[in-house]
Design an enzyme around this catalytic site. Structure first.
Site, PDB file in Angstrom:
ATOM      1  N   ASP A  63      21.134  27.464  43.931  1.00 21.18           N
ATOM      2  CA  ASP A  63      21.577  26.500  42.918  1.00 21.18           C
ATOM      3  C   ASP A  63      20.445  25.507  42.683  1.00 21.18           C
ATOM      4  O   ASP A  63      19.918  24.921  43.635  1.00 21.18           O
ATOM      5  CB  ASP A  63      22.827  25.754  43.386  1.00 21.18           C
ATOM      6  N   ASP A  71      35.122  30.807  37.380  1.00 23.12           N
ATOM      7  CA  ASP A  71      35.254  29.925  38.542  1.00 23.12           C
ATOM      8  C   ASP A  71      36.619  29.257  38.462  1.00 23.12           C
ATOM      9  O   ASP A  71      36.896  28.501  37.529  1.00 23.12           O
ATOM     10  CB  ASP A  71      34.137  28.884  38.538  1.00 23.12           C
TER      11      ASP A  71
END
Length: 241
Positions: free
Chosen positions: A7, A129
């Site tokens: 990330d 998500d």
């Protein structure tokens, strides 16, 4: 197949807790060196998220992501803040192997279906998500996990049947970064209801037993992030366990 995760925010490697941008951990790791290490350990793919892009709705780490993709002998799938076909094409033409579409897959499915038709199913992965709401349903979060969708996960997936969709990535946000194990029941239902779609699992891996539990489901891939950064086990251990 294990997908080590990276990330990116502000040009560096970070992790969030349950998708909370205020609960951010910065890691003193060079993204290119991390990717090269993953390749050396035997990973075939890695998963990179432009968190600045996901949060702000505009890609911000494209140059760095392409540098990573071209500096390590590893396939890269990446997403975060992608809103235009031109952005997808820039990534694919620049060395990325698959582009991950998140919020737009929920808010503008017709556009994403057009991209699937234009680019082919191997070029696109949908990232859904999800949070479990009070009624027990799993609903995708959008705009970098900051807003809930009214659609359920099942609504979204059903809408893509017949579109050529091949690969999805599903994260249980409530488990992301918690290292308490993946949501096996959720993944089993996805595999049962949508057997023609390749599932990549994400969220919750903290031990090798968690990896083994997910491998028992035989998904297309398992994403692991925080556990690798914090040394809970090695990538080689995860690949071979």
């Amino acid at each position: 197949m294990i997908f080590p995760a990276m990330d990116l925010m502000d040009g560096g490697c970070v992790r969030l807790l349950k998708g909370d941008f205020s609960a951010r951990t910065n890691y003193a790791a060079d993204p290119v060196e991390v990717a090269q290490g993953y390749a050396a350990a035997g990973a075939e793919w890695m998963h990179i998220v432009d968190l600045d892009g996901a949060k702000n709705g505009a890609t911000a780490q494209t140059e760095l992501i392409l540098k990573v993709a071209n500096s390590a002998k590893i396939k890269v799938q990446t997403g975060g803040g992608i809103r235009e076909l031109s952005q997808v094409q820039t990534l694919l033409n620049g060395g990325v192997d698959r582009v991950v579409i998140g919020s737009l897959a929920v808010t503008n499915p017709q556009m994403v279906k057009h991209w699937l038709e234009t680019l082919g199913p191997d070029a696109i992965c949908l990232a859904l998500d999800v949070n479990q709401s009070e009624d027990g349903e799993f609903r995708p979060a959008i705009k970098g996990w900051t807003e809930p969708s009214k659609k359920t996960l099942w609504d979204v997936l059903s809408d893509y049947l017949g579109s050529g969709l091949k690969t999805i990535l599903v994260t249980d946000i409530g488990r992301d970064g918690m290292q308490t194990g993946g949501n096996l029941d959720l993944y089993k239902r996805i595999q049962s209801d949508f057997p023609t779609i390749d599932l990549i699992t994400s969220g919750g891996v903290g031990t090798l037993d968690h990896v083994r539990d997910l491998k028992a489901l035989n998904p297309h891939g398992i994403i692991i992030g925080k556990a690798l950064y914090e040394g809970a086990f090695t990538l080689d251990d995860a690949i071979t366990c």
